[in-house]
Design an enzyme around this catalytic site. Structure first.
Site, PDB file in Angstrom:
ATOM      1  N   LEU A  51       0.885  -1.152   0.149  1.00 28.10           N
ATOM      2  CA  LEU A  51      -0.015  -0.034   0.097  1.00 28.10           C
ATOM      3  C   LEU A  51       0.819   1.224   0.020  1.00 28.10           C
ATOM      4  O   LEU A  51       0.361   2.433  -0.286  1.00 28.10           O
ATOM      5  CB  LEU A  51      -0.998   0.030   0.995  1.00 28.10           C
ATOM      6  CG  LEU A  51      -2.087  -1.128   1.206  1.00 28.10           C
ATOM      7  CD1 LEU A  51      -2.939  -1.228   2.575  1.00 28.10           C
ATOM      8  CD2 LEU A  51      -3.040  -0.691   0.036  1.00 28.10           C
ATOM      9  N   GLY A  72      -2.781  -3.275   6.386  1.00 29.91           N
ATOM     10  CA  GLY A  72      -1.940  -2.130   7.170  1.00 29.91           C
ATOM     11  C   GLY A  72      -1.414  -2.876   8.272  1.00 29.91           C
ATOM     12  O   GLY A  72      -1.683  -4.062   8.831  1.00 29.91           O
ATOM     13  N   ASN A 111     -11.121   0.630  17.481  1.00 24.84           N
ATOM     14  CA  ASN A 111     -11.505   1.311  18.647  1.00 24.84           C
ATOM     15  C   ASN A 111     -10.128   2.004  19.485  1.00 24.84           C
ATOM     16  O   ASN A 111     -10.393   2.900  20.158  1.00 24.84           O
ATOM     17  CB  ASN A 111     -11.790   0.119  19.705  1.00 24.84           C
ATOM     18  CG  ASN A 111     -10.790  -0.690  19.890  1.00 24.84           C
ATOM     19  OD1 ASN A 111     -10.248  -0.684  20.884  1.00 24.84           O
ATOM     20  ND2 ASN A 111     -10.534  -2.057  19.378  1.00 24.84           N
ATOM     21  N   TYR A 135      -0.303   3.503  16.501  1.00 19.51           N
ATOM     22  CA  TYR A 135      -1.440   2.839  15.497  1.00 19.51           C
ATOM     23  C   TYR A 135      -2.609   3.606  15.463  1.00 19.51           C
ATOM     24  O   TYR A 135      -3.364   3.905  14.533  1.00 19.51           O
ATOM     25  CB  TYR A 135      -1.301   1.357  16.027  1.00 19.51           C
ATOM     26  CG  TYR A 135      -2.588   0.698  15.464  1.00 19.51           C
ATOM     27  CD1 TYR A 135      -2.692   0.228  14.361  1.00 19.51           C
ATOM     28  CD2 TYR A 135      -3.729   0.088  16.670  1.00 19.51           C
ATOM     29  CE1 TYR A 135      -3.762  -0.450  13.780  1.00 19.51           C
ATOM     30  CE2 TYR A 135      -4.804  -0.367  16.088  1.00 19.51           C
ATOM     31  CZ  TYR A 135      -4.968  -0.796  14.716  1.00 19.51           C
ATOM     32  OH  TYR A 135      -6.043  -1.595  14.512  1.00 19.51           O
TER      33      TYR A 135
HETATM   34  P1  NAI Z   1      -3.839  -8.545  10.171  1.00 22.47           P
HETATM   35  O1  NAI Z   1      -2.654  -7.884  10.985  1.00 22.47           O
HETATM   36  O2  NAI Z   1      -4.136  -9.819  10.553  1.00 22.47           O
HETATM   37  O3  NAI Z   1      -3.884  -8.316   8.787  1.00 22.47           O
HETATM   38  C1  NAI Z   1      -3.503  -6.980   8.051  1.00 22.47           C
HETATM   39  C2  NAI Z   1      -2.824  -7.561   6.614  1.00 22.47           C
HETATM   40  O4  NAI Z   1      -2.346  -6.334   6.181  1.00 22.47           O
HETATM   41  C3  NAI Z   1      -1.712  -8.598   7.054  1.00 22.47           C
HETATM   42  O5  NAI Z   1      -2.034  -9.720   6.106  1.00 22.47           O
HETATM   43  C4  NAI Z   1      -0.467  -7.630   6.280  1.00 22.47           C
HETATM   44  O6  NAI Z   1       0.388  -8.480   5.593  1.00 22.47           O
HETATM   45  C5  NAI Z   1      -1.180  -6.749   5.419  1.00 22.47           C
HETATM   46  N1  NAI Z   1      -0.395  -5.441   5.173  1.00 22.47           N
HETATM   47  C6  NAI Z   1       0.502  -4.746   6.473  1.00 22.47           C
HETATM   48  N2  NAI Z   1       1.190  -3.788   5.689  1.00 22.47           N
HETATM   49  C7  NAI Z   1       0.805  -3.770   4.391  1.00 22.47           C
HETATM   50  C8  NAI Z   1       0.994  -3.034   3.185  1.00 22.47           C
HETATM   51  N3  NAI Z   1       1.915  -1.630   3.557  1.00 22.47           N
HETATM   52  N4  NAI Z   1       0.765  -3.024   1.866  1.00 22.47           N
HETATM   53  C9  NAI Z   1      -0.376  -4.077   2.006  1.00 22.47           C
HETATM   54  N5  NAI Z   1      -0.569  -4.851   3.111  1.00 22.47           N
HETATM   55  C10 NAI Z   1      -0.163  -4.749   4.092  1.00 22.47           C
HETATM   56  O7  NAI Z   1      -4.973  -7.637  10.749  1.00 22.47           O
HETATM   57  P2  NAI Z   1      -6.538  -8.234  10.876  1.00 22.47           P
HETATM   58  O8  NAI Z   1      -6.819  -8.623  12.186  1.00 22.47           O
HETATM   59  O9  NAI Z   1      -6.986  -8.841   9.702  1.00 22.47           O
HETATM   60  O10 NAI Z   1      -7.400  -6.626  10.732  1.00 22.47           O
HETATM   61  C11 NAI Z   1      -7.628  -6.016   9.445  1.00 22.47           C
HETATM   62  C12 NAI Z   1      -7.523  -4.595   9.704  1.00 22.47           C
HETATM   63  O11 NAI Z   1      -8.741  -4.267  10.672  1.00 22.47           O
HETATM   64  C13 NAI Z   1      -6.589  -3.676   9.963  1.00 22.47           C
HETATM   65  O12 NAI Z   1      -6.337  -2.260   9.500  1.00 22.47           O
HETATM   66  C14 NAI Z   1      -6.699  -3.677  11.548  1.00 22.47           C
HETATM   67  O13 NAI Z   1      -5.894  -2.359  12.002  1.00 22.47           O
HETATM   68  C15 NAI Z   1      -8.266  -3.423  11.466  1.00 22.47           C
HETATM   69  N6  NAI Z   1      -8.756  -3.744  12.844  1.00 22.47           N
HETATM   70  C16 NAI Z   1      -8.852  -5.219  13.178  1.00 22.47           C
HETATM   71  C17 NAI Z   1      -9.127  -5.822  14.463  1.00 22.47           C
HETATM   72  C18 NAI Z   1      -9.646  -7.052  14.834  1.00 22.47           C
HETATM   73  O14 NAI Z   1     -10.121  -7.384  15.702  1.00 22.47           O
HETATM   74  N7  NAI Z   1      -8.834  -7.705  13.944  1.00 22.47           N
HETATM   75  C19 NAI Z   1      -9.942  -4.709  15.301  1.00 22.47           C
HETATM   76  C20 NAI Z   1      -9.554  -3.345  14.803  1.00 22.47           C
HETATM   77  C21 NAI Z   1      -9.253  -2.774  13.676  1.00 22.47           C
HETATM   78  C1  15L Z   2      -7.212  -3.529  17.072  1.00 20.56           C
HETATM   79  O1  15L Z   2      -7.028  -2.615  16.505  1.00 20.56           O
HETATM   80  C2  15L Z   2      -6.211  -4.757  16.594  1.00 20.56           C
HETATM   81  O2  15L Z   2      -5.867  -4.734  14.900  1.00 20.56           O
HETATM   82  C3  15L Z   2      -6.532  -6.102  17.050  1.00 20.56           C
HETATM   83  O3  15L Z   2      -5.490  -7.031  16.792  1.00 20.56           O
HETATM   84  C4  15L Z   2      -7.230  -6.238  18.431  1.00 20.56           C
HETATM   85  O4  15L Z   2      -5.996  -6.092  19.170  1.00 20.56           O
HETATM   86  C5  15L Z   2      -8.340  -5.002  18.630  1.00 20.56           C
HETATM   87  O5  15L Z   2      -7.899  -3.838  18.255  1.00 20.56           O
HETATM   88  C6  15L Z   2      -8.748  -4.967  20.232  1.00 20.56           C
HETATM   89  O6  15L Z   2      -8.794  -3.952  20.686  1.00 20.56           O
HETATM   90  O7  15L Z   2      -9.014  -5.945  20.824  1.00 20.56           O
END
Ligand code: NAI
Ligand code: 15L
Length: 264
Positions: A51, A72, A111, A135
């Protein structure tokens, strides 16, 4: 139904938990990540992209009529890594969207934009940001970018402050923040189907009895999450030690993120 939905961050946790659910949202999906996504099924293509690479992001977005931006850095990290992936990355995504048909965007905010509110404070989307680290700041930045591109260019974004997406909540804090994968998918479907979206903040949580956040400002979307973390309260009570009342995980909405250092 969308023709082609771009999903960034497709090698990550959220997409893995929901991969089999997109056929009712789009005829095809363009999956992208810096990590390869394998075993492509019908209607799935993979396009590798960092990205932070503006030219590559422009090519990635072309031909897509919706974007689910999950890509990200997803936890606290060095400013440099967050700058490249989340700040430069969101700039590149919105510039590409502006140049290629202004597709609607589902932005995975977090959050942690409001992580420094106390757990006894309950509020809606109108509160000032109180991010709990770089973050969270990068997600605040993303929301500001989305608003500017909405007001200046009419690009609609759902700024979804996701709580915690997992098959089930794992601790006391997650009784408030849990977002069931099926409720996430119903929100994605709603966002890409409603005739009018605008640029709202939506708290990405299930219908939890213990919730801190009020989504009544987006009632117009007609989205109704079905799951409730209360179904797991007894299990957590039996298996998870109650944290000390002064422990950051019990004080702040951002939980352990508030105890992270600034990583150098
Ligand atoms: P994750 O960390 O498992 O997946 C994020 C993906 O983004 C990874 O596969 C990584 O390789 C890719 N990535 C990182 N930098 C990159 C770049 N420069 N260019 C392209 N790809 C890149 O995260 P998850 O849990 O799947 O979360 C997805 C989104 O939701 C994130 O933006 C995260 O901040 C947000 N989020 C997730 C939460 C959760 O409960 N899983 C809670 C709050 C927000
Ligand atoms: C996030 O933003 C993170 O991406 C996820 O890994 C969890 O830690 C989540 O918040 C959380 O607050 O539980």
């Amino acid at each position: 139904m969308l023709e082609k939905l771009l999903i960034t961050g497709a090698a990550g946790s959220i997409f893995k938990q929901t991969r089999d659910q997109y056929a009712t949202i789009a005829r095809s999906v363009r999956l992208s990540d810096v990590v390869e996504v394998t075993n492509l099924g019908e209607g799935e293509e993979f396009v590798p992209c960092d990205l932070s690479d503006q030219k590559a992001v422009e090519e990635l977005v072309e031909g897509c009529d919706g974007i689910l931006n999950l890509g990200g850095i997803s936890t606290e990290n060095t400013f440099k890594r967050i700058l490249e992936s989340n700040i430069v990355g969101i700039h590149n995504l919105y510039e590409a969207a502006r140049k290629h048909g202004s597709p609607r965007i589902f932005m995975a905010s977090s959050n942690h934009v409001v992580g420094y509110y106390r757990q006894d404070e309950h509020f809606d989307a109108s509160v000032p940001h109180k991010p709990d680290g770089w973050y969270g700041i990068s997600k605040s930045f993303g929301e500001a970018v989305a608003l500017m591109y909405f007001n200046k260019f009419g690009i609609e974004t759902a700024m979804v402050r996701i709580g915690s997406i997992l098959p089930e909540p794992l601790d006391y804090r997650m009784l408030a923040t849990w977002f069931a994968p099926e409720d996430f998918i119903s929100l994605v479907k709603t966002i890409f189907e409603v005739p009018h979206l605008g640029c709202p903040v939506i708290y990405g949580i299930s219908n939890n009895d213990a919730a801190w956040w009020d989504n009544s400002g987006v009632d117009y979307l007609g989205w109704k999450p079905k799951r409730n973390s209360a179904e797991f309260a007894e299990k957590i009570g039996a298996n998870v030690p109650v944290p000390d009342k002064d422990d950051p995980v019990a004080v702040w909405q951002g939980g352990k993120f508030t105890a992270d250092p600034v990583f150098e």
